[in-house]
Scaffold this motif. Sequence first.
Motif, PDB file in Angstrom:
ATOM      1  N   ALA A 179       0.841  -1.209   0.000  1.00 55.75           N
ATOM      2  CA  ALA A 179       0.000   0.000   0.000  1.00 55.75           C
ATOM      3  C   ALA A 179       0.870   1.251   0.000  1.00 55.75           C
ATOM      4  O   ALA A 179       0.561   2.241  -0.679  1.00 55.75           O
ATOM      5  CB  ALA A 179      -0.927  -0.015   1.216  1.00 55.75           C
ATOM      6  N   ASP A 180       1.984   1.217   0.739  1.00 58.07           N
ATOM      7  CA  ASP A 180       2.895   2.374   0.766  1.00 58.07           C
ATOM      8  C   ASP A 180       3.519   2.617  -0.614  1.00 58.07           C
ATOM      9  O   ASP A 180       3.648   3.761  -1.058  1.00 58.07           O
ATOM     10  CB  ASP A 180       4.018   2.149   1.792  1.00 58.07           C
ATOM     11  N   ILE A 181       3.909   1.517  -1.285  1.00 54.09           N
ATOM     12  CA  ILE A 181       4.531   1.642  -2.608  1.00 54.09           C
ATOM     13  C   ILE A 181       3.504   2.139  -3.631  1.00 54.09           C
ATOM     14  O   ILE A 181       3.798   3.007  -4.457  1.00 54.09           O
ATOM     15  CB  ILE A 181       5.150   0.301  -3.055  1.00 54.09           C
ATOM     16  N   VAL A 182       2.289   1.587  -3.550  1.00 58.65           N
ATOM     17  CA  VAL A 182       1.215   2.024  -4.458  1.00 58.65           C
ATOM     18  C   VAL A 182       0.926   3.518  -4.251  1.00 58.65           C
ATOM     19  O   VAL A 182       0.774   4.277  -5.222  1.00 58.65           O
ATOM     20  CB  VAL A 182      -0.060   1.177  -4.253  1.00 58.65           C
ATOM     21  N   ALA A 183       0.874   3.948  -2.988  1.00 59.23           N
ATOM     22  CA  ALA A 183       0.607   5.368  -2.699  1.00 59.23           C
ATOM     23  C   ALA A 183       1.707   6.251  -3.294  1.00 59.23           C
ATOM     24  O   ALA A 183       1.425   7.316  -3.856  1.00 59.23           O
ATOM     25  CB  ALA A 183       0.508   5.576  -1.189  1.00 59.23           C
ATOM     26  N   ALA A 184       2.958   5.774  -3.207  1.00 53.08           N
ATOM     27  CA  ALA A 184       4.077   6.542  -3.781  1.00 53.08           C
ATOM     28  C   ALA A 184       3.965   6.606  -5.299  1.00 53.08           C
ATOM     29  O   ALA A 184       4.216   7.662  -5.909  1.00 53.08           O
ATOM     30  CB  ALA A 184       5.404   5.914  -3.364  1.00 53.08           C
ATOM     31  N   LEU A 185       3.585   5.489  -5.922  1.00 55.37           N
ATOM     32  CA  LEU A 185       3.401   5.475  -7.380  1.00 55.37           C
ATOM     33  C   LEU A 185       2.278   6.415  -7.801  1.00 55.37           C
ATOM     34  O   LEU A 185       2.410   7.177  -8.764  1.00 55.37           O
ATOM     35  CB  LEU A 185       3.085   4.047  -7.849  1.00 55.37           C
ATOM     36  N   GLN A 186       1.168   6.381  -7.052  1.00 56.05           N
ATOM     37  CA  GLN A 186       0.023   7.219  -7.417  1.00 56.05           C
ATOM     38  C   GLN A 186       0.305   8.695  -7.185  1.00 56.05           C
ATOM     39  O   GLN A 186      -0.215   9.556  -7.901  1.00 56.05           O
ATOM     40  CB  GLN A 186      -1.214   6.754  -6.634  1.00 56.05           C
ATOM     41  N   ALA A 187       1.162   8.980  -6.203  1.00 57.71           N
ATOM     42  CA  ALA A 187       1.542  10.378  -5.964  1.00 57.71           C
ATOM     43  C   ALA A 187       2.426  10.895  -7.107  1.00 57.71           C
ATOM     44  O   ALA A 187       2.271  12.037  -7.551  1.00 57.71           O
ATOM     45  CB  ALA A 187       2.275  10.497  -4.631  1.00 57.71           C
ATOM     46  N   ARG A 188       3.329  10.049  -7.598  1.00 57.10           N
ATOM     47  CA  ARG A 188       4.231  10.459  -8.694  1.00 57.10           C
ATOM     48  C   ARG A 188       3.537  10.439 -10.038  1.00 57.10           C
ATOM     49  O   ARG A 188       3.825  11.251 -10.919  1.00 57.10           O
ATOM     50  CB  ARG A 188       5.444   9.515  -8.753  1.00 57.10           C
ATOM     51  N   PHE A 189       2.653   9.445 -10.223  1.00 63.59           N
ATOM     52  CA  PHE A 189       1.974   9.268 -11.518  1.00 63.59           C
ATOM     53  C   PHE A 189       0.467   9.200 -11.275  1.00 63.59           C
ATOM     54  O   PHE A 189      -0.115   8.109 -11.194  1.00 63.59           O
ATOM     55  CB  PHE A 189       2.467   7.984 -12.203  1.00 63.59           C
ATOM     56  N   PRO A 190      -0.191  10.339 -11.121  1.00 60.70           N
ATOM     57  CA  PRO A 190      -1.614  10.363 -10.755  1.00 60.70           C
ATOM     58  C   PRO A 190      -2.511   9.575 -11.709  1.00 60.70           C
ATOM     59  O   PRO A 190      -3.566   9.072 -11.306  1.00 60.70           O
ATOM     60  CB  PRO A 190      -1.967  11.852 -10.780  1.00 60.70           C
ATOM     61  N   GLY A 191      -2.086   9.430 -12.955  1.00 62.03           N
ATOM     62  CA  GLY A 191      -2.920   8.710 -13.928  1.00 62.03           C
ATOM     63  C   GLY A 191      -2.585   7.236 -14.059  1.00 62.03           C
ATOM     64  O   GLY A 191      -3.078   6.568 -14.976  1.00 62.03           O
ATOM     65  N   ILE A 192      -1.766   6.698 -13.154  1.00 62.93           N
ATOM     66  CA  ILE A 192      -1.310   5.314 -13.285  1.00 62.93           C
ATOM     67  C   ILE A 192      -2.485   4.338 -13.283  1.00 62.93           C
ATOM     68  O   ILE A 192      -3.445   4.497 -12.522  1.00 62.93           O
ATOM     69  CB  ILE A 192      -0.293   4.965 -12.164  1.00 62.93           C
ATOM     70  N   SER A 193      -2.425   3.340 -14.161  1.00 56.77           N
ATOM     71  CA  SER A 193      -3.481   2.319 -14.225  1.00 56.77           C
ATOM     72  C   SER A 193      -3.217   1.257 -13.164  1.00 56.77           C
ATOM     73  O   SER A 193      -2.107   0.728 -13.061  1.00 56.77           O
ATOM     74  CB  SER A 193      -3.504   1.657 -15.608  1.00 56.77           C
ATOM     75  N   SER A 194      -4.230   0.956 -12.388  1.00 54.47           N
ATOM     76  CA  SER A 194      -4.087  -0.038 -11.319  1.00 54.47           C
ATOM     77  C   SER A 194      -4.889  -1.284 -11.679  1.00 54.47           C
ATOM     78  O   SER A 194      -5.733  -1.262 -12.581  1.00 54.47           O
ATOM     79  CB  SER A 194      -4.570   0.556  -9.995  1.00 54.47           C
ATOM     80  N   PRO A 195      -4.647  -2.399 -10.977  1.00 55.64           N
ATOM     81  CA  PRO A 195      -5.396  -3.625 -11.277  1.00 55.64           C
ATOM     82  C   PRO A 195      -6.894  -3.423 -11.078  1.00 55.64           C
ATOM     83  O   PRO A 195      -7.324  -2.647 -10.210  1.00 55.64           O
ATOM     84  CB  PRO A 195      -4.844  -4.626 -10.248  1.00 55.64           C
ATOM     85  N   HIS A 196      -7.703  -4.147 -11.871  1.00 58.96           N
ATOM     86  CA  HIS A 196      -9.161  -4.090 -11.705  1.00 58.96           C
ATOM     87  C   HIS A 196      -9.521  -4.503 -10.281  1.00 58.96           C
ATOM     88  O   HIS A 196     -10.423  -3.969  -9.657  1.00 58.96           O
ATOM     89  CB  HIS A 196      -9.855  -5.041 -12.696  1.00 58.96           C
ATOM     90  N   LYS A 197      -8.812  -5.527  -9.803  1.00 63.26           N
ATOM     91  CA  LYS A 197      -9.019  -6.016  -8.440  1.00 63.26           C
ATOM     92  C   LYS A 197      -7.641  -6.238  -7.853  1.00 63.26           C
ATOM     93  O   LYS A 197      -6.698  -6.541  -8.561  1.00 63.26           O
ATOM     94  CB  LYS A 197      -9.823  -7.328  -8.472  1.00 63.26           C
ATOM     95  N   GLU A 198      -7.519  -6.072  -6.558  1.00 61.90           N
ATOM     96  CA  GLU A 198      -6.219  -6.191  -5.880  1.00 61.90           C
ATOM     97  C   GLU A 198      -5.471  -7.456  -6.307  1.00 61.90           C
ATOM     98  O   GLU A 198      -6.031  -8.544  -6.330  1.00 61.90           O
ATOM     99  CB  GLU A 198      -6.462  -6.223  -4.355  1.00 61.90           C
ATOM    100  N   ASP A 199      -4.183  -7.307  -6.682  1.00 62.97           N
ATOM    101  CA  ASP A 199      -3.383  -8.456  -7.105  1.00 62.97           C
ATOM    102  C   ASP A 199      -2.954  -9.344  -5.938  1.00 62.97           C
ATOM    103  O   ASP A 199      -2.780 -10.547  -6.100  1.00 62.97           O
ATOM    104  CB  ASP A 199      -2.117  -7.993  -7.835  1.00 62.97           C
TER     105      ASP A 199
END
Length: 317
Positions: A179-199
């Motif tokens: 969750a911490d890594i995902v939050a960092a990715l989303q902060a750097r790349f607001p438009g990042i595509s995430s999994p349809h459902k949690e991997d």
Amino acid sequence: MTDRQPLTIRLAAPRGFCAGVDRAIQIVEEALGKWGAPVYVRHEIVHNAHVVSRLEELGAIFVEELDECPEDRPVIFSAHGVPKSVPAEAERRNMIYVDATCPLVSKVHVEAERHHREGREIVLIGHAGHPEVIGTMGQLPGNTITLIETVEDVAAFEPNDPDNVAFVTQTTLSVDDTADIVAALQARFPGISSPHKEDICYATTNRQDAVKVLAPGTDLVLVIGATTSSNSVRLVEVAKRAGAARAELVASAENIDWAWFDGVSTLGLTAGASAPEDLVQGVINACGERFDVSLDKIETARETVTFKLPRILSEPV
């Protein structure tokens, strides 16, 4: 009357085998029933020496690479998944092969391929060298997927197009760390595509949730599992973070250092997703020989997931 020290065992539920592990072991057993011994298995079918040893006794031969397998015997690919080059090579050699990849890992493979098809740059959150990571990165050509292991890696990642990035994750990670890594990715790349459902798979999440409930106020948590089992190692980390005074990973009761139990009145007990239940009972029995044990079951979820076996196992020889 007993003068033995009382010990409360907080027993986590869910624990132990998940549906993907159950299916993989069944695949080896069914393959041995269909084709007879030996059946070859590329990589440990699941990361547990006790499981591997039992299947070896039944006639399974475990190897690391396909070139160690003869062409006239079936080969099974482990639950962790394999790069696309492996089944391609098996087909080139006209080998019979059965893919025991967990369907939830296969789902991550499909997601990565979809992102690639749609032109996105892909990040895989995972641990370098883990067979599942090797398998996922091997679904696509060349250096198409970038591995991210830490929040620091996110800061260092420089995509070609920051507006066209997607991420997938290894299925056996720490939910909180990811969750911490995902939050960092989303902060750097607001438009990042995430999994349809949690991997991160349901079983990994459920086992971590149970440990989070049983760990606070526990003097010692024992996690039964292998050092090579990612989800088992994560359970030890989760227990420590959730408030256990101490947490240790053990392969079985034989690996317990009973000095750990000095001053212990409350033991938390769980098992990783590739550890069989008889190892859990072995630890409970070993404790029962030394302490006046009472069991306290901590159930946080009920699992009803099952996966179908590959069709090849039911086809006539």
